[in-house]
Design an enzyme around this catalytic site. Structure first.
Site, PDB file in Angstrom:
ATOM      1  N   SER A   1      -3.831 -12.812  -7.620  1.00 47.60           N
ATOM      2  CA  SER A   1      -2.483 -13.151  -7.141  1.00 47.60           C
ATOM      3  C   SER A   1      -1.995 -14.363  -7.940  1.00 47.60           C
ATOM      4  O   SER A   1      -2.816 -15.130  -8.465  1.00 47.60           O
ATOM      5  CB  SER A   1      -2.525 -13.523  -5.648  1.00 47.60           C
ATOM      6  OG  SER A   1      -1.317 -14.127  -5.240  1.00 47.60           O
TER       7      SER A   1
ATOM      8  N   TYR B   1      -6.613 -18.100   1.355  1.00 41.69           N
ATOM      9  CA  TYR B   1      -6.103 -17.039   0.462  1.00 41.69           C
ATOM     10  C   TYR B   1      -6.050 -17.532  -0.982  1.00 41.69           C
ATOM     11  O   TYR B   1      -6.539 -16.864  -1.898  1.00 41.69           O
ATOM     12  CB  TYR B   1      -4.711 -16.614   0.937  1.00 41.69           C
ATOM     13  CG  TYR B   1      -4.104 -15.462   0.155  1.00 41.69           C
ATOM     14  CD1 TYR B   1      -4.484 -14.147   0.417  1.00 41.69           C
ATOM     15  CD2 TYR B   1      -3.144 -15.695  -0.823  1.00 41.69           C
ATOM     16  CE1 TYR B   1      -3.926 -13.101  -0.279  1.00 41.69           C
ATOM     17  CE2 TYR B   1      -2.580 -14.639  -1.532  1.00 41.69           C
ATOM     18  CZ  TYR B   1      -2.971 -13.347  -1.249  1.00 41.69           C
ATOM     19  OH  TYR B   1      -2.416 -12.295  -1.954  1.00 41.69           O
TER      20      TYR B   1
HETATM   21  N1  LIG Z   1       2.327  -8.132  -1.442  1.00 43.59           N
HETATM   22  C1  LIG Z   1       2.286  -9.194  -2.265  1.00 43.59           C
HETATM   23  O1  LIG Z   1       3.267  -9.915  -2.456  1.00 43.59           O
HETATM   24  C2  LIG Z   1       1.009  -9.514  -2.999  1.00 43.59           C
HETATM   25  C3  LIG Z   1       1.055 -10.488  -4.005  1.00 43.59           C
HETATM   26  C4  LIG Z   1      -0.110 -10.805  -4.694  1.00 43.59           C
HETATM   27  C5  LIG Z   1      -1.288 -10.144  -4.380  1.00 43.59           C
HETATM   28  N2  LIG Z   1      -1.301  -9.214  -3.401  1.00 43.59           N
HETATM   29  C6  LIG Z   1      -2.581  -8.566  -3.110  1.00 43.59           C
HETATM   30  O2  LIG Z   1      -2.461  -7.172  -3.271  1.00 43.59           O
HETATM   31  C7  LIG Z   1      -3.376  -6.510  -2.382  1.00 43.59           C
HETATM   32  C8  LIG Z   1      -2.620  -5.494  -1.552  1.00 43.59           C
HETATM   33  O3  LIG Z   1      -1.585  -6.168  -0.860  1.00 43.59           O
HETATM   34  P1  LIG Z   1      -0.462  -5.389  -0.032  1.00 43.59           P
HETATM   35  O4  LIG Z   1       0.742  -6.250  -0.021  1.00 43.59           O
HETATM   36  O5  LIG Z   1      -0.335  -3.965  -0.495  1.00 43.59           O
HETATM   37  O6  LIG Z   1      -1.139  -5.439   1.427  1.00 43.59           O
HETATM   38  P2  LIG Z   1      -1.140  -4.390   2.643  1.00 43.59           P
HETATM   39  O7  LIG Z   1      -1.588  -5.128   3.857  1.00 43.59           O
HETATM   40  O8  LIG Z   1       0.155  -3.659   2.707  1.00 43.59           O
HETATM   41  O9  LIG Z   1      -2.284  -3.360   2.194  1.00 43.59           O
HETATM   42  C9  LIG Z   1      -3.628  -3.761   2.158  1.00 43.59           C
HETATM   43  C10 LIG Z   1      -4.478  -2.647   2.715  1.00 43.59           C
HETATM   44  O10 LIG Z   1      -5.850  -3.097   2.689  1.00 43.59           O
HETATM   45  C11 LIG Z   1      -6.468  -2.698   3.904  1.00 43.59           C
HETATM   46  N3  LIG Z   1      -7.590  -3.585   4.209  1.00 43.59           N
HETATM   47  C12 LIG Z   1      -7.540  -4.851   4.690  1.00 43.59           C
HETATM   48  N4  LIG Z   1      -8.775  -5.313   4.894  1.00 43.59           N
HETATM   49  C13 LIG Z   1      -9.628  -4.323   4.546  1.00 43.59           C
HETATM   50  C14 LIG Z   1     -11.043  -4.205   4.550  1.00 43.59           C
HETATM   51  N5  LIG Z   1     -11.822  -5.217   4.998  1.00 43.59           N
HETATM   52  N6  LIG Z   1     -11.604  -3.059   4.105  1.00 43.59           N
HETATM   53  C15 LIG Z   1     -10.826  -2.023   3.675  1.00 43.59           C
HETATM   54  N7  LIG Z   1      -9.474  -2.077   3.675  1.00 43.59           N
HETATM   55  C16 LIG Z   1      -8.880  -3.221   4.098  1.00 43.59           C
HETATM   56  C17 LIG Z   1      -5.374  -2.810   4.947  1.00 43.59           C
HETATM   57  O11 LIG Z   1      -5.667  -2.015   6.097  1.00 43.59           O
HETATM   58  C18 LIG Z   1      -4.147  -2.321   4.172  1.00 43.59           C
HETATM   59  O12 LIG Z   1      -3.937  -0.928   4.333  1.00 43.59           O
HETATM   60  C19 LIG Z   1      -4.067  -7.614  -1.577  1.00 43.59           C
HETATM   61  O13 LIG Z   1      -5.299  -7.959  -2.192  1.00 43.59           O
HETATM   62  C20 LIG Z   1      -3.083  -8.772  -1.698  1.00 43.59           C
HETATM   63  O14 LIG Z   1      -3.705 -10.037  -1.541  1.00 43.59           O
HETATM   64  C21 LIG Z   1      -0.193  -8.876  -2.701  1.00 43.59           C
END
Ligand SMILES: NC(=O)c1ccc[n+]([C@@H]2O[C@H](COP(=O)([O-])OP(=O)(O)OC[C@H]3O[C@@H](n4cnc5c(N)ncnc54)[C@H](O)[C@@H]3O)[C@@H](O)[C@H]2O)c1
Length: 251
Positions: free
Chosen positions: A142, A155
């Protein structure tokens, strides 16, 4: 395009959001895909949605659990007979002031965001080494791993850890033809962001800080993952690719 034809991939946290978009893109690029998620109903809906794009297998479980990581790799090999690409995408975050951030929240964040990438990365890399045909491991970092943001201590620390874990893996696994990179998105509008309180006013204020004056979409990030997984990126390893509309370009 079919840049991933004949490839077999695991994508974690693909029940929704960015992970689901990566799964869809990989399927459209010709890969066979195993998806996992902690939330069973979410996973089943994603599998149903994704089936029209190609061959997808769904496994419910917790990527922070070593036994599930073992089972995920074993079952994927049983289904596909080969593992070429691992996408460690699953992640969580707690918006909490540093002074009241709990130890439990810290431990959970580290387990899901960082330890899982060690566990699954190690198991996938052992398989790839044994197969002798190289491989690709992509970890979700991230912009918060590059620059801190208030109220996200665990985080931020976990994502900074992902970046150095990625570099270490790239250095050690390169001799086996295994490329390891991570992706550092900025503000991507997903259910996670909405649940964390991103309403229309927040989104408008945030996008004003981004030079390209828009937020990112899961599809923006999925396109980058597909490129990094493909042969087009065959000399790229050990880097964190920032995808943030230019946000970190400004101090
Ligand atoms: N959305 C953003 O702005 C953003 C920015 C930078 C990084 N990220 C990273 O991208 C990734 C996805 O983010 P997102 O926004 O799609 O999130 P999201 O919450 O929409 O999707 C994440 C998915 O991971 C699953 N999950 C959570 N814990 C889990 C576990 N222990 N085992 C298996 N599955 C698990 C959740 O149920 C969910 O379906 C994450 O690592 C997040 O930190 C997101």
């Amino acid at each position: 395009m079919s840049r991933l034809a004949g490839k077999h991939a695991i994508i974690t946290g693909a029940g929704r959001g960015i992970g689901k978009a990566i799964a869809q893109k990989f399927l459209q690029e010709g890969a066979e895909v195993a998806i996992c998620d902690l939330v069973q109903g979410r996973l089943e809906q994603a599998a149903t949605d994704l089936e029209k794009h190609g061959d997808v297998h769904a496994f419910a479980g917790d990527v922070a659990d070593q036994r599930f990581c073992d089972a995920l790799v074993t079952q994927t090999l049983d289904r596909f007979g080969q593992l070429d690409i691992l996408v460690n995408n699953a992640g969580i975050g707690y918006f909490k002031p540093f002074l009241t951030h709990s130890e439990t929240e810290w431990d959970e964040t580290m387990a899901v965001n960082l330890k899982s990438m060690f566990l699954l990365g190690q198991r996938a890399a052992r398989v790839m080494k044994e197969q002798g045909e190289g491989g690709v491991i992509l970890n979700m970092a991230s912009t918060n791993g590059h620059a801190g943001e208030q109220q996200l201590a665990a985080y931020n620390a976990s994502k900074a850890g992902v970046i150095l874990l990625t570099k270490t893996m790239a250095a050690e696994l390169g001799p086996y033809g295994i490329r390891v990179n991570c992706v550092s998105p900025g503000f991507i509008l997903t259910e996670l962001a909405r649940e964390a309180g991103a309403d229309e006013a927040y989104i408008a204020a945030y996008t004003e800080k981004i030079p390209l004056k828009r937020y990112g979409t899961p599809e923006d990030v999925a396109n980058l993952y597909a490129f990094l997984a493909s042969e087009e990126a065959s000399f790229i390893s050990g880097v964190s690719v920032i995808i943030d509309g230019g946000q970190l370009a400004e101090g």
